[in-house]
Write an enzyme that holds these catalytic residues in place. Sequence first.
Site, PDB file in Angstrom:
ATOM      1  N   GLU A  68      49.184  24.309  82.086  1.00  0.00           N
ATOM      2  CA  GLU A  68      49.009  22.877  82.357  1.00  0.00           C
ATOM      3  C   GLU A  68      47.849  22.325  81.520  1.00  0.00           C
ATOM      4  OE1 GLU A  68      51.178  21.361  83.903  1.00  0.00           O
ATOM      5  OE2 GLU A  68      52.143  22.755  85.261  1.00  0.00           O
ATOM      6  N   GLY A 101      51.837  23.820  71.653  1.00  0.00           N
ATOM      7  CA  GLY A 101      51.498  24.048  73.050  1.00  0.00           C
ATOM      8  C   GLY A 101      50.822  22.805  73.602  1.00  0.00           C
TER       9      GLY A 101
END
Length: 380
Positions: A364, A132
């Site tokens: 983000e 991730g």
Amino acid sequence: MTEPFIDAKHRVLRRSVRAFCEQELRPIAAEIDQEARFPWEVAEQMGRLGYFGIQAPPELGGAGLDTLSYAIIIEEVSRVSAAIGLCLSVHNSVALFPILAFGSAEQHRRWAPLLARGERIGAFCLTEPNAGSDAAGITATALPDGDHWVVNANKVFVTNGGIADICLIFARTDPAAGRKGISVIVAERGTPGFVVGDLEDLCGMRANPVSSIRLYDSRVPRDHLLGKAGQGLAIGLAALDTGRIGIAAQALGIAQAALEEGVLYARQRQQFGVPLARHQAIQMMIADMATQVDAARMMVYRAAWTKDQGAPVSRAAAQAKLFAAEAAGTVTDLAVQIHGGYGYSKAYAVERFYRDARVTRIYEGTSEVHRTVIAREVLG
């Protein structure tokens, strides 16, 4: 409301976007959240208004606006439906922007007009089950084979994934080169071996179709390489700077909506014979909420303005995203508290705002990632 950094044209834009959202999006905002449905009927109108090509040049079908305008549009859409604000933010910042910034003239002609007009939806496919925030840990591969790349990838939590047509796939084109072997391949829906996974049943942002994107021995033309081979992480970091401004603006929109709902409820709800707003405890909450929203707006607009000046924006974008996301969490929590038991009911919008705000601290890059970015900038 104090609005730093903006001028008359930005105020006109805000009024226009707000009027559109109030008329077209607000009547269905709760419904599309409950049904987890993407509202194509509104998206088509947004495409005609230029919302899918906010900063793309007019010659490529875009609106040609600045970063402050981008932040204002995302903020105003998110004030009504954060899920649709998320769609626009990701599409503009981490799908269309990298193509404009790193693509060839031919790639501009091929993809930018379709994306800028909203005729195709873009997606940024970086995250994998075991990679991730650790972008360098991806295992997807795109290996050369004649005039094609053979792509194998399993990307998860892809925002816009269920509706995306043009996907930026981060993959290893040179597995032996480590971080320097990661590139970006543009893959299109309909390519053999391109599979859209089941939609995620998420807590918030439910009107955005988040899914996995998988490619199984997909043959993608060699000219679908974005930028240069091995440039993948540089492209990703550049895109994320813009993306963080968008997510910060989205968090700001959620916080603004929660503040408005909290003030409205406090004025209308009677307790002990007087409106809630007369009670000092409620006034303290409202004061904290308003302060958080105003401070977040300052930081979001500063980051957008900084980018418009052509100055380095990594620190300002990370700070804006960190602060605005934390503010959205605080403000929506207080809005629920002001509503009491009703704040926990789906009959009131603050329940949706509360759920939507939580994920702004995750995508983000998590809050911890942003603190690392900021600290490294400060420490040099």
